[in-house]
Design an enzyme around this catalytic site. Structure first.
Site, PDB file in Angstrom:
ATOM      1  N   GLU A 245      -9.987   8.713   0.377  1.00 36.40           N
ATOM      2  CA  GLU A 245      -8.605   9.214   0.444  1.00 36.40           C
ATOM      3  C   GLU A 245      -7.927   9.164  -0.917  1.00 36.40           C
ATOM      4  OE1 GLU A 245      -6.998   6.313   3.143  1.00 36.40           O
ATOM      5  OE2 GLU A 245      -7.834   7.275   4.908  1.00 36.40           O
ATOM      6  N   PRO A 246      -8.497   9.823  -1.917  1.00 31.18           N
ATOM      7  CA  PRO A 246      -7.873   9.754  -3.240  1.00 31.18           C
ATOM      8  C   PRO A 246      -6.580  10.555  -3.297  1.00 31.18           C
ATOM      9  CG  PRO A 246      -9.692  11.306  -3.290  1.00 31.18           C
ATOM     10  CD  PRO A 246      -9.673  10.711  -1.904  1.00 31.18           C
TER      11      PRO A 246
ATOM     12  N   ARG B 159       9.168   6.584 -10.266  1.00 26.14           N
ATOM     13  CA  ARG B 159       8.213   5.512 -10.555  1.00 26.14           C
ATOM     14  C   ARG B 159       8.719   4.500 -11.599  1.00 26.14           C
ATOM     15  NH1 ARG B 159       3.705   5.997 -12.456  1.00 26.14           N
ATOM     16  NH2 ARG B 159       2.678   4.494 -11.148  1.00 26.14           N
TER      17      ARG B 159
ATOM     18  N   CYS C  85      24.125   7.855 -11.874  1.00 25.44           N
ATOM     19  CA  CYS C  85      25.018   6.708 -12.037  1.00 25.44           C
ATOM     20  C   CYS C  85      24.406   5.436 -11.467  1.00 25.44           C
ATOM     21  CB  CYS C  85      26.348   7.019 -11.375  1.00 25.44           C
ATOM     22  SG  CYS C  85      27.043   8.523 -12.052  1.00 25.44           S
ATOM     23  N   GLU C  86      23.347   4.995 -12.085  1.00 22.96           N
ATOM     24  CA  GLU C  86      22.653   3.759 -11.713  1.00 22.96           C
ATOM     25  C   GLU C  86      22.029   3.221 -12.999  1.00 22.96           C
ATOM     26  OE1 GLU C  86      22.233   2.311  -8.705  1.00 22.96           O
ATOM     27  OE2 GLU C  86      22.895   3.933  -7.390  1.00 22.96           O
TER      28      GLU C  86
ATOM     29  N   ARG D 155      -3.640   9.746  -6.273  1.00 24.95           N
ATOM     30  CA  ARG D 155      -3.283   9.675  -7.687  1.00 24.95           C
ATOM     31  C   ARG D 155      -4.395  10.154  -8.620  1.00 24.95           C
ATOM     32  NH1 ARG D 155       0.410   5.959  -9.460  1.00 24.95           N
ATOM     33  NH2 ARG D 155       0.004   4.761  -7.581  1.00 24.95           N
TER      34      ARG D 155
ATOM     35  N   GLY E 135      -7.007   4.916  -4.030  1.00 25.56           N
ATOM     36  CA  GLY E 135      -6.550   3.821  -4.878  1.00 25.56           C
ATOM     37  C   GLY E 135      -7.068   3.803  -6.299  1.00 25.56           C
TER      38      GLY E 135
ATOM     39  N   TYR F 117       8.911   0.909  -9.880  1.00 29.79           N
ATOM     40  CA  TYR F 117       7.841  -0.034 -10.235  1.00 29.79           C
ATOM     41  C   TYR F 117       7.884  -0.472 -11.690  1.00 29.79           C
ATOM     42  CZ  TYR F 117       5.590   2.824  -6.497  1.00 29.79           C
ATOM     43  OH  TYR F 117       5.296   3.531  -5.384  1.00 29.79           O
TER      44      TYR F 117
END
Ligand code: PLP
Length: 419
Positions: free
Chosen positions: A273-274, A312, A342-343, A276, A239, A316
């Site tokens: 548990e890294p 991302r 197409c969004e 990112r 995290g 987000y």
């Protein structure tokens, strides 16, 4: 710290011109720096040197085989959240005794696979899952090592979609029910209680949520010890954030400085548990400007990387720095950098003040190493991008660009549709 730097106004990946790579391998292209990956992994390992620990790299951030092998060769374990990730970790050479398995929806098949692979432990997220693991272990006559994932109800102060440790989230077991669950786990015939786990969210840019969460967990560890439940592994999850913009998140050594004193005198093995914070800034996405389009209110820079390549921003509203690979004097424009999909959610940047760019020019999306390729898809039938690893002056293709054929190989035509 990363090794994507300008020299004589041209962007380099370690010692290789990004332009050269874009021309050789095409775009969109993910480029990773070997020495940045290694440095980030070692920063964790060295920060916690002196206390027994295992770094279990979180595969979901980036699961390319070459990257996993690099970590495995340097002593990494793995944090997996599916049978597929377990398969990848084992194939890359991660020892099974360094693999932890989290996730709220493990299937019987996946549990069986993990038991047969003799992983270090399951991070269990509910009572029903605990009972299911006990049942499956009994069926194949093995014992299942488990930790309970405890939800410490700490606000990591990050984006709501990547926050996981509050009461309202689907993850883990509420801390106030933890003793009861451990009691149950100790009674189950095929379960070995070996640890405790928490993971409160991602892109956390302060030390305090980690400290607060650990303090809560340690109170629980003491209560458990008092009741004869022996905890060997203390898994504090991942995290830690990275710098996408101007954030200055703590470094692994800052975490160590604040967390290790709390563990003083305890005979535990610390698991981290890294994801990112190891791979995020070690990768970039290179894309080409296809068209420039003047809208009514702003300009659109249309590039050949879309939300299927890097989700991302769409998912987000995440910020990624975007910059041309050649530095020169340029006018500043206000633009949306958008992909070909197409969004309306297909954008890499919105209302961004950025240097004016030309059609045909290459841009880089920085900090794309984590949750970039691993979240990519074939939406709009776009073959997935190629991935390259750079090491000094050398570069290696670590995943071929997909071909049109790859899009349809698994599809079957029923006979009645024959032409
Ligand atoms: C996603 C995840 C991680 C990795 O998170 P990062 O923010 O990438 O470090 C670690 N553990 C678990 C259980 C996760 O779900």
């Amino acid at each position: 710290m990363h090794l994507f730097k300008y020299r004589n106004r041209e962007l380099l990946a370690e010692d290789v011109h990004v332009k050269k790579l874009a021309e050789k391998y095409g775009t969109p292209l993910y480029i990773y720096s070997y020495n940045t990956l290694l440095r980030h992994f070692k920063a964790y390992d060295e920060a916690f040197d002196g206390y027994p620990h295992i770094i279990c790299f979180a595969l979901k951030a980036n699961s390319n085989a070459a990257i996993l092998r690099l970590f495995a060769k340097n002593g990494s374990g793995a944090d997996v959240v599916s049978g597929g990730e377990l398969f990848r970790a084992l194939k890359a050479g991660v020892p099974s005794k360094k693999i932890v398995y989290a996730g709220v929806g493990k299937t019987e098949e996946e549990i069986r696979y993990a038991l047969k692979s003799k992983i270090l432990m399951f991070n269990v997220e509910s009572e029903n899952e605990l009972r299911e693991i006990d049942r499956v272990a009994g069926k194949i006559r093995v014992r299942a090592p488990i930790a309970l994932r405890i939800n410490p109800d700490i606000d990591p102060e990050t984006h709501p979609y990547i926050s996981t440790g509050l009461k309202k989230h689907k993850f883990g077991i509420p801390i106030e029910d933890a003793l009861e669950y451990y009691k149950l786990a100790s009674r189950l015939k095929n379960i070995d209680v070996v640890g405790i786990h928490k993971h409160i969210g991602s892109q956390i840019t302060k030390v305090s949520p980690f400290v607060d969460a650990l303090k809560r967990i340690l109170i629980l560890v003491d209560e458990l010890t008092g009741r004869g439940v022996k905890i060997q592994y203390l898994d504090i999850g991942g995290g830690l954030g990275i710098s996408y913009r101007e954030e200055e998140p703590p470094l692994p050594k800052d975490l160590a400085k604040n967390l290790l004193p709390l563990l003083d005198g305890r005979k535990l093995t610390l698991i981290m548990e890294p994801g990112r914070s190891i791979v995020g800034n070690a990768g970039i996405l290179v894309t080409k400007v296809l068209y420039l389009k003047k809208g009514v209110e702003k300009e659109f820079v249309i590039v050949d990387a879309g939300m299927n390549d890097l989700m991302r921003p769409s998912l987000y509203g995440a910020y990624h720095h975007i910059t041309p690979i050649v530095k020169k004097k340029r006018r500043t424009i206000l633009a949306d950098v958008v992909g070909p999909i197409c969004e309306s959610a297909d954008f890499l940047a919105k209302e961004r003040e950025m240097p004016e760019v030309r059609q045909g020019e290459y841009l880089v999306v920085m900090s794309a190493g984590a949750y970039g390729f691993s979240m990519s898809s074939n939406y709009n039938s776009r073959p997935r991008a190629a991935e390259v690893m750079v090491k000094g002056e050398k570069h290696y293709l670590i995943r071929e660009r997909e071909k049109y054929d790859d899009l349809t190989t698994r599809e079957k035509l029923p006979k009645f549709l024959n032409l």
